[in-house]
Design an enzyme around this catalytic site. Structure first.
Site, PDB file in Angstrom:
ATOM      1  CB  ALA A  47      -0.929   0.009   1.212  1.00 25.63           C
ATOM      2  N   GLY A  48       2.146   1.121   0.234  1.00 24.31           N
ATOM      3  CA  GLY A  48       2.999   2.309   0.353  1.00 24.31           C
ATOM      4  C   GLY A  48       3.151   3.024  -0.977  1.00 24.31           C
ATOM      5  NE  ARG A  90      12.163   4.898   1.583  1.00 24.35           N
ATOM      6  CZ  ARG A  90      12.228   3.940   2.497  1.00 24.35           C
ATOM      7  NH1 ARG A  90      13.348   3.718   3.158  1.00 24.35           N
ATOM      8  NH2 ARG A  90      11.175   3.174   2.758  1.00 24.35           N
ATOM      9  N   GLY A 124      15.653  -2.517   9.430  1.00 23.09           N
ATOM     10  CA  GLY A 124      15.467  -2.737  10.861  1.00 23.09           C
ATOM     11  C   GLY A 124      16.533  -3.718  11.336  1.00 23.09           C
ATOM     12  CG  ASN A 156      13.204   0.829   0.847  1.00 26.95           C
ATOM     13  OD1 ASN A 156      12.121   0.276   0.731  1.00 26.95           O
ATOM     14  ND2 ASN A 156      14.004   0.624   1.876  1.00 26.95           N
ATOM     15  NE  ARG A 191       3.530  -4.654 -35.773  1.00 22.19           N
ATOM     16  CZ  ARG A 191       2.323  -4.113 -35.902  1.00 22.19           C
ATOM     17  NH1 ARG A 191       1.475  -4.142 -34.894  1.00 22.19           N
ATOM     18  NH2 ARG A 191       1.944  -3.562 -37.034  1.00 22.19           N
ATOM     19  CE1 TYR A 209       2.813  -4.761 -41.223  1.00 24.61           C
ATOM     20  CE2 TYR A 209       1.240  -4.359 -42.985  1.00 24.61           C
ATOM     21  CZ  TYR A 209       1.514  -4.618 -41.650  1.00 24.61           C
ATOM     22  OH  TYR A 209       0.484  -4.735 -40.754  1.00 24.61           O
ATOM     23  CG  ASN A 218      10.751 -16.289 -52.768  1.00 26.73           C
ATOM     24  OD1 ASN A 218      10.782 -15.245 -52.108  1.00 26.73           O
ATOM     25  ND2 ASN A 218      11.821 -16.815 -53.323  1.00 26.73           N
ATOM     26  CG  ASN A 265      -2.672  -4.416 -43.310  1.00 30.08           C
ATOM     27  OD1 ASN A 265      -2.055  -3.433 -43.719  1.00 30.08           O
ATOM     28  ND2 ASN A 265      -2.662  -4.787 -42.053  1.00 30.08           N
TER      29      ASN A 265
END
Ligand code: UD1
Ligand code: CA
Length: 449
Positions: A10-11, A15, A139, A227, A332, A365, A376, A385
């Site tokens: 939740a922080g 930093r 800590g 952090n 892609r 393309y 080919n 397209n």
């Protein structure tokens, strides 16, 4: 014994100095909190509760519905954050793991060892500790004369003597669930940060005479808490070293491990060689005896055995066995290449299939196309397209030969073994075995100059 987990996310991550919420910063291409959730999944905990606050919606979007959420609308500290899980877990009996969303290198093996240690020692709290060369910001574990853990003191609250302690709190714990929620009610915020600290539960449990245990992580590296961006880069390096070493032991060659980036969920077969500058991310699967790189970026894609992908970008696509891609190709959005295909330099393939043995070797393309076997596509041939509003399909059947610089205006079909002459702009279907020529005849003006 039932096991539950609470993940603190939740922080804000002040930093980091970032618009992106801290726990969503990626390490090896995957958001930090997702690393934590995935490791906990392999442990098989009964329920995972993610505490969200800053960027709650963004965190939910990343983690989806496989975990439960509790909202911490004001960030009053890690102890307060865990309290937010009380409506979900408060009535349960069992052990509750608490893990920070910013410790992406923790492994399920270490978490399992932590739980075992907790159960073997019959402890009410077991904290995962580590020895840090530089403990700044963490800590510190304060042990009594008997060697047992007494309390955890935050860096900002530590005395000069406590700052000398090299044993740190990794922010990972197992608690007896009922004890946890009872003790959290006693946590106060009279400290340097004015926050309700989760680690204070340890001193509270100790004062109540409960057994506190500590379990050391195998290495500090695994417990790094991110952090700021310096720690982020460090985590990235350590993560890379770990992943690459694992893959090398499984038979993958890294020519230069320091410049090869492989995500945690990527699978690679033996005798594949990865050249420098290669990045393999997401759910990518690479077969055996492939040659990848240099400088290839492959995401969420499948590459079959013995394929070669040089200097290319591949996203959401499939490459068949012994196919050759690149240099400088772009695949892609479900480009699916069959076996022995060849996609060469400056060819982009989008949402298209290529049958076995088909080639598009230069400057093309190919979008929204279905290309048969042994086709080919000549240099510079283009599937047209898109008319500015809609996308249309091109079909090129088995054995067709498309000459150089051909425009195929979709929707259009080129039949089996058909031939399209170089420079043609094809607007009508070409039947099987036909030759289509669709270009102006050459005019030659003699003695023009
Ligand atoms: C915390 C521990 C410290 C430990 C270190 C390990 C406390 C008080 N300190 O410090 O002992 O060495 O982790 O990395 O617990 N969070 C919330 N709500 C809040 C505050 C924090 O959900 O109100 C979340 C953050 O998003 C983060 C995690 O809790 O994922 C830890 O918070 P952070 O501020 O990073 O604690 P540290 O200062 O690193
Ligand atoms: Ca932290």
């Amino acid at each position: 014994m039932n096991h539950f987990a609470v993940i603190l996310a939740a922080g804000k991550g002040t930093r980091m100095k970032s618009k992106l919420y801290k726990v969503l910063h990626p390490v090896a291409g995957k958001p930090m909190v997702q690393h934590v959730v995935d490791q906990l999944k392999t442990l098989g905990v009964k329920r995972q509760v993610v505490i969200v606050g800053h960027g709650a919606e963004a965190v939910r979007e990343v983690l989806g519905t496989s975990v439960d959420y509790a909202l911490q609308s004001e960030q009053l500290g890690t102890g307060h954050a865990v309290q937010m899980a009380e409506p979900v877990l408060g009535q349960e009996k069992g052990s509750t793991l608490v893990v920070c969303g910013d410790t992406p290198l923790l492994t399920s093996e270490t978490l399992a060892a932590l739980i075992s240690h907790h159960e073997e020692t019959n402890a009410k709290v077991t904290v995962l500790t580590a020895h840090a060369e530089d403990a700044t910001g963490y800590g510190r574990i304060v042990r009594g004369e008997d060697g047992n853990v007494e309390k955890i003191v935050e860096h900002k609250d530590a005395s000069p003597a406590e700052l000398e302690i090299g044993e740190i709190n990794t922010g990972t714990y197992v608690f007896d669930n009922e004890m946890l929620f009872a003790a959290l009610k006693q946590v106060k915020n009279d400290n340097a940060q004015g926050e309700y600290y989760l680690p204070d539960v340890i001193a509270i449990a100790k004062a109540a005479g409960e057994t506190i245990a500590a379990h050391a992580a195998p290495a500090f590296e695994e417990t790094i808490g991110v952090n700021d961006r310096v720690a982020l880069a460090q985590a990235e390096t350590w993560f890379r070293e770990r992943t690459n070493e694992r893959l090398m032991r499984e038979g993958v060659t890294f020519v230069d491990p320091a410049s090869t980036y492989v995500g945690p969920d990527v699978v690679i077969g033996p005798d594949t060689i990865l050249y420098p500058g290669t990045q393999l991310l997401g759910k990518t699967v690479i077969g055996s005896e492939c040659v990848i790189g240099p400088n290839s970026d492959i995401r969420d894609s499948v590459v079959a055995d013995k394929a070669i992908v040089r200097q290319s970008v591949v996203t959401d696509s499939e490459i068949g066995s012994e196919a050759q891609v690149g240099p400088f190709a772009h695949l892609r959005q479900q480009a699916v290449l069959g076996a022995n295909t060849r996609i060469g330099n400056f060819v982009e393939v989008k949402k298209s299939t290529f049958g076995e043995g088909s080639k598009s070797a230069h400057l093309s393309y190919v979008g929204d196309a279905s290309v048969g076997k042994d086709v080919n596509l000549g240099c510079g041939s283009i599937t047209v397209n898109y008319d500015g509003k809609n996308k249309f399909q091109t079909v090129i059947e088995d054995g067709a030969f498309i000459g150089c610089n051909v425009n195929l205006i979709a929707p259009v079909t080129v039949g089996k073994n058909a031939l399209v002459a170089a420079g043609s702009t094809v607007t009508e279907d070409v039947p099987d075995n036909a030759l289509a020529i669709a270009r102006e005849r050459q005019t030659t003006k003699q003695n023009y100059r």
